[in-house]
Design an enzyme around this catalytic site. Sequence first.
Site, PDB file in Angstrom:
ATOM      1  N   HIS A 141       0.804  -1.218   0.000  1.00 12.37           N
ATOM      2  CA  HIS A 141       0.000   0.000   0.000  1.00 12.37           C
ATOM      3  C   HIS A 141       0.835   1.265   0.000  1.00 12.37           C
ATOM      4  O   HIS A 141       0.402   2.294  -0.495  1.00 12.37           O
ATOM      5  CB  HIS A 141      -1.035  -0.057   1.120  1.00 12.37           C
ATOM      6  CG  HIS A 141      -2.043  -1.092   0.784  1.00 12.37           C
ATOM      7  ND1 HIS A 141      -1.974  -2.365   1.282  1.00 12.37           N
ATOM      8  CD2 HIS A 141      -3.044  -1.081  -0.119  1.00 12.37           C
ATOM      9  CE1 HIS A 141      -2.930  -3.079   0.724  1.00 12.37           C
ATOM     10  NE2 HIS A 141      -3.597  -2.332  -0.117  1.00 12.37           N
ATOM     11  N   ARG A 153     -10.615   3.361  -3.565  1.00  9.66           N
ATOM     12  CA  ARG A 153     -10.356   2.599  -2.329  1.00  9.66           C
ATOM     13  C   ARG A 153     -10.865   3.408  -1.139  1.00  9.66           C
ATOM     14  O   ARG A 153     -10.120   4.181  -0.547  1.00  9.66           O
ATOM     15  CB  ARG A 153      -8.860   2.355  -2.172  1.00  9.66           C
ATOM     16  CG  ARG A 153      -8.250   1.382  -3.173  1.00  9.66           C
ATOM     17  CD  ARG A 153      -6.765   1.197  -2.876  1.00  9.66           C
ATOM     18  NE  ARG A 153      -6.199   0.048  -3.550  1.00  9.66           N
ATOM     19  CZ  ARG A 153      -5.527   0.104  -4.708  1.00  9.66           C
ATOM     20  NH1 ARG A 153      -5.361   1.255  -5.321  1.00  9.66           N
ATOM     21  NH2 ARG A 153      -5.024  -1.003  -5.237  1.00  9.66           N
ATOM     22  N   GLU A 178     -10.411 -11.455  -6.132  1.00  2.00           N
ATOM     23  CA  GLU A 178      -9.035 -11.356  -5.639  1.00  2.00           C
ATOM     24  C   GLU A 178      -8.686 -12.491  -4.691  1.00  2.00           C
ATOM     25  O   GLU A 178      -7.604 -12.522  -4.115  1.00  2.00           O
ATOM     26  CB  GLU A 178      -8.797  -9.997  -4.981  1.00  2.00           C
ATOM     27  CG  GLU A 178      -9.805  -9.602  -3.929  1.00  2.00           C
ATOM     28  CD  GLU A 178      -9.570  -8.184  -3.390  1.00  2.00           C
ATOM     29  OE1 GLU A 178      -8.513  -7.594  -3.639  1.00  2.00           O
ATOM     30  OE2 GLU A 178     -10.472  -7.684  -2.698  1.00  2.00           O
ATOM     31  N   ASP A 203      -3.984  -8.865  -4.712  1.00  2.63           N
ATOM     32  CA  ASP A 203      -4.323  -9.919  -3.759  1.00  2.63           C
ATOM     33  C   ASP A 203      -4.446 -11.284  -4.424  1.00  2.63           C
ATOM     34  O   ASP A 203      -4.079 -12.290  -3.831  1.00  2.63           O
ATOM     35  CB  ASP A 203      -5.638  -9.572  -3.042  1.00  2.63           C
ATOM     36  CG  ASP A 203      -5.386  -8.606  -1.902  1.00  2.63           C
ATOM     37  OD1 ASP A 203      -4.429  -8.831  -1.136  1.00  2.63           O
ATOM     38  OD2 ASP A 203      -6.129  -7.615  -1.784  1.00  2.63           O
ATOM     39  N   CYS A 223      -8.377  -4.089 -11.686  1.00  2.00           N
ATOM     40  CA  CYS A 223      -7.902  -2.893 -10.984  1.00  2.00           C
ATOM     41  C   CYS A 223      -6.638  -3.179 -10.182  1.00  2.00           C
ATOM     42  O   CYS A 223      -6.167  -2.326  -9.443  1.00  2.00           O
ATOM     43  CB  CYS A 223      -8.990  -2.302 -10.102  1.00  2.00           C
ATOM     44  SG  CYS A 223      -9.604  -3.468  -8.879  1.00  2.00           S
TER      45      CYS A 223
HETATM   46  C1  PEP Z   1      -5.979  -5.819  -5.545  1.00  2.00           C
HETATM   47  O1  PEP Z   1      -5.922  -6.597  -4.603  1.00  2.00           O
HETATM   48  O2  PEP Z   1      -5.490  -6.055  -6.674  1.00  2.00           O
HETATM   49  C2  PEP Z   1      -6.633  -4.510  -5.372  1.00  2.00           C
HETATM   50  C3  PEP Z   1      -6.806  -3.701  -6.387  1.00  2.00           C
HETATM   51  O3  PEP Z   1      -7.000  -4.174  -4.116  1.00  2.00           O
HETATM   52  P1  PEP Z   1      -5.985  -3.603  -3.005  1.00  2.00           P
HETATM   53  O4  PEP Z   1      -4.674  -3.356  -3.677  1.00  2.00           O
HETATM   54  O5  PEP Z   1      -6.588  -2.358  -2.470  1.00  2.00           O
HETATM   55  O6  PEP Z   1      -5.953  -4.703  -2.006  1.00  2.00           O
HETATM   56 MG    MG Z   2      -7.132  -6.257  -2.864  1.00  2.00          MG
END
Ligand code: PEP
Ligand code: MG
Length: 580
Positions: free
Chosen positions: A192, A299, A434, A458, A505
């Site tokens: 993140h 998000r 995911e 994920d 995404c």
């Molecule tokens: C992902 O897991 O690819 C996603 C877009 O969600 P995040 O990165 O917020 O977990």
């Molecule tokens: Mg994710």
Amino acid sequence: MRTLQGIPASPGIASGPAFVFLDDEEPMIPRYAVTGRELDGEWDRFVVAVGKAKDDVKAMRDRATREMGQEHAAIFDAHLLMLDDPEVHDAIEVSLRSSLLNIEWIVFQYEQAIVQRLEGLGDPVLQERSVDVHDITKRILNHLMLKERFSLADLASDVVLIAKNLLPSDMISMNRQRVKAIVMDAGGKTSHTAILARAFEIPAVLGLGGGARSIKNDDVVIVDGTTGDVRVEPDVQTFERYGRLRERMAERELDLASIAEMPATTLDGKDVLIQANIEVPEETESVLRHGATGIGLFRSEFLFLQPGRAPSEEAQYAAYSRVLESMAGLPVTIRTLDVGGDKVVPDLSVFEEKNPLLGWRAIRYCLSDMDLFQSQLRALLRASVHGDARIMFPMISGPVELDQAIAALEVAKLECRKRHQAFREDLPVGIMIEVPSAALIADILATRVDFFSIGTNDLIQYTIAVDRGNEKVAYLHEPFHPAVLRLIKRVIDDGHAAGIPVSMCGEMASDPFAAVVLLGLGLDAFSMSAVSVPDVKRTIRSISFAEAQTVALEALRLTSHQETETFLARRLADRVFRSE
Ligand code: PEP
Ligand code: MG
């Protein structure tokens, strides 16, 4: 000059003095200028902190005397003498008043100088005294800093932020104008910190695995977030070379900016949707500037990471409405809260779990805190009248969980109706794919929702069993792993068989090589950090759908990610530019 190599996590080149934040073993010592008028206040803080440190030491001495006898208390008497030493007090006061820097920094510098002197004497007894000096200084500093974490919101000058690890809340609350680049020991491309650094357009190199530790406060650092190079105390030639590189990058950005206005259409006329991911409402300006035609992932959890309490329904309603209005009728997919895992929300609850990535996260958490979930759902529903909103649930692992989430949405609709609050009755509802279990039953899930969005960050993490934030295993987080490609194909095919669109995404969508494969597999929409949009748009415009299909078929046939990488590099090198 020293060169460190990490994982390139957010593109761009920047330089500045290092600001070392939150070393686990040593507290981070803030350093900032104070005015002449503030000097007396700084000095008073020192006197109070010393008084408190003396109280601590006296309490320890009394306890040692009680429990072990007078002779074991002697060391504390020595500490008390040092704390009272007028020479030390005078030296610190002179230094404070002459340097006009905050008292924590003065105390810390004084300690460093004393320790260096004692250790340089080569006398083992005196060397041991340096441990006592350190102990006392730490005690004073703890009181001065109230043992609180320094807030990155208080950064007062431009810095390159050096850290072992940064919490998402650190990233959200930091003064973004002041942080010119980020260097971190932990983290990978899809952690993140990386996602937020890209969102804020701050160059970042992560995953140095201990290398960041060697950087000291105020060292001059150049960060190349495109290659993963970090230069510490560079020489003049290096500085100049990076200056030229930065100019070339600026030219390239201008080139890419011209693509922003053009449609994402393949050479043989297939239109593709290129959208952006956002984490905070202010990003919509960057989304539009980079030529995205919608937001494929908002998000929402980052609203919850602001310091203070979780946002009210009204505050959320205002934030969602603002994003929808700024996007002026373009589609905006808002994801419900995805906390837990590595997205820890300090004020929400206690997320102390043995295995947080497999634990109480995202939809699981929301379904267990209905008040919180309902207030978010109502805010989303109410905001839906301000644009082309869609709602998306994260981390769905099976049909029962999905049914529960949909039922919760129905409850929120009932409540809105009861309150006479307008919302879009036909608000599309989709899910993130995911979790591997969801990918494997995509045919079942597809009949219950309006769209899928594949979250590869994920999906890869859970399919290959590789923690996306752990630099030691970052090399395994591999989008072209055959298992990942097969799952993606399955999700796209199952989604299409049920007549629903499939987007992606996860960060994989932002890699130009992957974009060709995904296009060939039939992906309908790509959503990514805004900074990556022009590159992917250019890729789509440089290839035909027919060729992308051939490339995808071949990629699926290959048996390892290295083979796929080599094949794509050979096949696409003349047309598709990949910046890393
Ligand atoms: C992902 O897991 O690819 C996603 C877009 O969600 P995040 O990165 O917020 O977990
Ligand atoms: Mg994710």
